[in-house]
Design an enzyme around this catalytic site. Structure first.
Site, mmCIF file in Angstrom:
data_model
loop_
_atom_site.group_PDB
_atom_site.id
_atom_site.type_symbol
_atom_site.label_atom_id
_atom_site.label_comp_id
_atom_site.label_asym_id
_atom_site.label_seq_id
_atom_site.Cartn_x
_atom_site.Cartn_y
_atom_site.Cartn_z
ATOM 1 N N ALA A 286 -33.084 1.784 -47.870
ATOM 2 C CA ALA A 286 -33.103 0.722 -48.884
ATOM 3 C C ALA A 286 -33.656 -0.559 -48.266
ATOM 4 O O ALA A 286 -33.493 -0.800 -47.070
ATOM 5 C CB ALA A 286 -31.682 0.483 -49.388
ATOM 6 N N GLY B 40 -30.810 5.539 -47.276
ATOM 7 C CA GLY B 40 -31.146 6.109 -48.589
ATOM 8 C C GLY B 40 -32.080 7.314 -48.489
ATOM 9 O O GLY B 40 -32.100 8.152 -49.389
ATOM 10 N N GLU C 49 -29.877 10.110 -48.098
ATOM 11 C CA GLU C 49 -29.121 10.283 -49.356
ATOM 12 C C GLU C 49 -29.969 10.979 -50.425
ATOM 13 O O GLU C 49 -29.493 11.887 -51.108
ATOM 14 C CB GLU C 49 -28.629 8.917 -49.833
ATOM 15 C CG GLU C 49 -27.666 8.311 -48.828
ATOM 16 C CD GLU C 49 -27.125 6.968 -49.268
ATOM 17 O OE1 GLU C 49 -27.844 5.963 -49.138
ATOM 18 O OE2 GLU C 49 -25.983 6.923 -49.760
ATOM 19 N N GLU D 221 -25.978 2.596 -42.226
ATOM 20 C CA GLU D 221 -25.413 1.493 -43.024
ATOM 21 C C GLU D 221 -24.330 0.719 -42.277
ATOM 22 O O GLU D 221 -24.195 -0.485 -42.420
ATOM 23 C CB GLU D 221 -24.845 2.044 -44.349
ATOM 24 C CG GLU D 221 -25.886 2.552 -45.325
ATOM 25 C CD GLU D 221 -26.346 3.986 -45.053
ATOM 26 O OE1 GLU D 221 -25.890 4.600 -44.058
ATOM 27 O OE2 GLU D 221 -27.155 4.492 -45.852
HETATM 28 N N1 CAA Z 1 -35.519 -2.788 -45.180
HETATM 29 C C1 CAA Z 1 -36.360 -3.812 -45.010
HETATM 30 N N2 CAA Z 1 -37.202 -3.913 -43.963
HETATM 31 C C2 CAA Z 1 -37.160 -2.937 -43.056
HETATM 32 C C3 CAA Z 1 -36.292 -1.836 -43.156
HETATM 33 C C4 CAA Z 1 -35.448 -1.776 -44.284
HETATM 34 N N3 CAA Z 1 -34.605 -0.750 -44.492
HETATM 35 N N4 CAA Z 1 -36.480 -1.030 -42.091
HETATM 36 C C5 CAA Z 1 -37.439 -1.594 -41.354
HETATM 37 N N5 CAA Z 1 -37.842 -2.754 -41.921
HETATM 38 C C6 CAA Z 1 -38.867 -3.673 -41.481
HETATM 39 C C7 CAA Z 1 -38.432 -4.437 -40.230
HETATM 40 O O1 CAA Z 1 -37.641 -5.562 -40.577
HETATM 41 C C8 CAA Z 1 -39.798 -4.835 -39.680
HETATM 42 O O2 CAA Z 1 -40.291 -5.908 -40.462
HETATM 43 P P1 CAA Z 1 -41.224 -7.057 -39.803
HETATM 44 O O3 CAA Z 1 -42.462 -6.325 -39.360
HETATM 45 O O4 CAA Z 1 -41.438 -7.981 -40.944
HETATM 46 O O5 CAA Z 1 -40.432 -7.604 -38.666
HETATM 47 C C9 CAA Z 1 -40.671 -3.608 -40.007
HETATM 48 O O6 CAA Z 1 -40.013 -2.936 -41.086
HETATM 49 C C10 CAA Z 1 -40.823 -2.641 -38.868
HETATM 50 O O7 CAA Z 1 -39.515 -2.345 -38.392
HETATM 51 P P2 CAA Z 1 -39.142 -2.434 -36.831
HETATM 52 O O8 CAA Z 1 -39.813 -3.616 -36.204
HETATM 53 O O9 CAA Z 1 -37.654 -2.360 -36.740
HETATM 54 O O10 CAA Z 1 -39.875 -1.137 -36.335
HETATM 55 P P3 CAA Z 1 -39.370 -0.088 -35.260
HETATM 56 O O11 CAA Z 1 -40.466 0.898 -35.114
HETATM 57 O O12 CAA Z 1 -38.868 -0.782 -34.035
HETATM 58 O O13 CAA Z 1 -38.096 0.619 -35.939
HETATM 59 C C11 CAA Z 1 -36.879 1.683 -37.689
HETATM 60 C C12 CAA Z 1 -38.268 1.315 -37.142
HETATM 61 C C13 CAA Z 1 -36.201 2.658 -36.723
HETATM 62 C C14 CAA Z 1 -37.109 2.358 -39.032
HETATM 63 C C15 CAA Z 1 -36.031 0.417 -37.792
HETATM 64 O O14 CAA Z 1 -36.750 -0.551 -38.544
HETATM 65 C C16 CAA Z 1 -34.707 0.668 -38.439
HETATM 66 O O15 CAA Z 1 -33.777 1.116 -37.789
HETATM 67 N N6 CAA Z 1 -34.558 0.451 -39.724
HETATM 68 C C17 CAA Z 1 -33.261 0.787 -40.294
HETATM 69 C C18 CAA Z 1 -33.083 0.170 -41.533
HETATM 70 C C19 CAA Z 1 -31.769 0.572 -42.096
HETATM 71 O O16 CAA Z 1 -30.713 0.181 -41.658
HETATM 72 N N7 CAA Z 1 -31.867 1.322 -43.211
HETATM 73 C C20 CAA Z 1 -30.747 1.642 -44.053
HETATM 74 C C21 CAA Z 1 -30.632 0.629 -45.176
HETATM 75 S S1 CAA Z 1 -29.229 0.861 -46.180
HETATM 76 C C22 CAA Z 1 -29.596 2.222 -47.110
HETATM 77 O O17 CAA Z 1 -30.677 2.724 -47.098
HETATM 78 C C23 CAA Z 1 -28.509 2.926 -47.862
HETATM 79 C C24 CAA Z 1 -27.932 2.611 -49.109
HETATM 80 O O18 CAA Z 1 -27.014 3.345 -49.431
HETATM 81 C C25 CAA Z 1 -28.327 1.575 -50.042
#
Ligand code: CAA
Length: 262
Positions: free
Chosen positions: A68, A113, A116, A136
């Site tokens: 998400a 998500g 999920e 999360e």
């Molecule tokens: N939402 C918004 N932006 C996100 C994102 C997310 N879920 N995941 C990554 N991004 C963005 C980062 O903020 C970054 O943005 P900028 O370039 O503007 O700085 C860009 O994408 C690239 O991310 P990273 O610099 O972190 O890239 P990476 O290669 O080092 O890591 C990743 C990639 C492993 C996917 C890491 O970004 C990460 O761990 N993301 C996890 C996000 C997360 O916690 N997702 C779960 C959200 S909650 C949900 O989905 C569940 C629900 O039930 C609603």
């Protein structure tokens, strides 16, 4: 009819429909616009008599999705957070409720998500580069799109709890071992593998195929909605906490969160 900004829809011969998530620059994160498009395409597919099997893929090499959109979520108040959870949940339910079986092909990250939605699909195919997590907890919340309910059913309560309580990331091999994915294929063979499976399924009689999905899903049909409602309530409660704001801000600022248990 199938014209979207963030999705590409291809209807192939033999009743196969491919939906490709197409926001590679932002790792296919699910913002509200993409969720609304996904919801709409599922409605249309569900009513399309020509489609027998649905395939979900990503146009992003690095991820099926990073989950998400935290940039959107961080600005939401409790009520908006509740609606966001309900929207994601309703989509996962649609994946289960449309008559056609849904196969998801996952390359790279499937986080939050992403897991999920994958758990709501009928069959999950990973590549050797796939990585899965329910992260999360690290942003101060719990899974809010059905993860607390479906992951446990697929991988067992012990493993689901470990994943959800720790946010741990697992690779494709562990995902296969715990039954989260059906197969692992090389990344460059993902589309081929998914389509081969889709074709096999599409060659069966529509009535039997659709009945098989409906009947197997009946296993938990009578109590899934109750569990999902409980998840929305808990998610909404947590959405009002200091730790939720801190967790999401910390992620966006690239630092470790300082949780205060409030
Ligand atoms: N939402 C918004 N932006 C996100 C994102 C997310 N879920 N995941 C990554 N991004 C963005 C980062 O903020 C970054 O943005 P900028 O370039 O503007 O700085 C860009 O994408 C690239 O991310 P990273 O610099 O972190 O890239 P990476 O290669 O080092 O890591 C990743 C990639 C492993 C996917 C890491 O970004 C990460 O761990 N993301 C996890 C996000 C997360 O916690 N997702 C779960 C959200 S909650 C949900 O989905 C569940 C629900 O039930 C609603």
């Amino acid at each position: 009819m199938y014209d979207y900004k963030n999705l590409i829809v291809d209807k192939l011969e033999k009743g196969i429909c491919i939906v490709t998530f197409n926001r590679p620059k932002v790792l296919n994160v699910f913002n509200e616009d993409t969720l609304n498009e996904f919801s709409d395409v599922l409605d249309k597919i569900g009513n399309d008599k020509k489609i027998k099997v649905v395939v979900l893929l990503s146009a992003c090499e690095k991820a099926f999705t990073a989950g998400a959109d935290i940039k959107e979520m961080v600005k939401m108040d409790k009520e908006e957070g509740k609606c966001f959870s309900e929207l994601g949940q309703s989509i996962a339910r649609k994946i289960e409720k449309i008559p056609q079986p849904v196969i998801i092909g996952i390359n790279g990250y499937a986080l939050g998500g992403g897991v999920e939605f994958a758990c709501a699909c009928d069959i999950r195919i990973a590549t050797d580069k796939s990585r899965f997590s329910q992260p999360e907890i690290d942003i101060g919340v719990i899974p809010g799109w059905g993860g607390t309910q479906r992951l446990s059913r697929i991988v067992g309560i012990a493993k689901a709890k470990e994943m959800i309580y720790t946010g741990m990331r697992i690779d494709a091999h562990e995902a296969f071992e715990i039954g989260l994915v059906n197969h692992i294929v090389p990344a460059n063979k993902l589309k081929e593998a998914v389509l081969t499976l889709a074709l096999t399924m599409a060659s069966k009689g529509r009535k039997a195929l659709f009945s098989a999905k409906k009947t197997i899903n009946k296993l938990y049909e009578s109590f899934i909605d109750e569990g999902l409602k409980f998840e929305v309530d808990k998610w909404t409660e947590i959405f009002g906490t200091h730790d939720r704001k801190e967790g999401m801000n910390a992620f966006l600022e690239g630092r470790h969160p300082k949780f205060k248990d409030k």
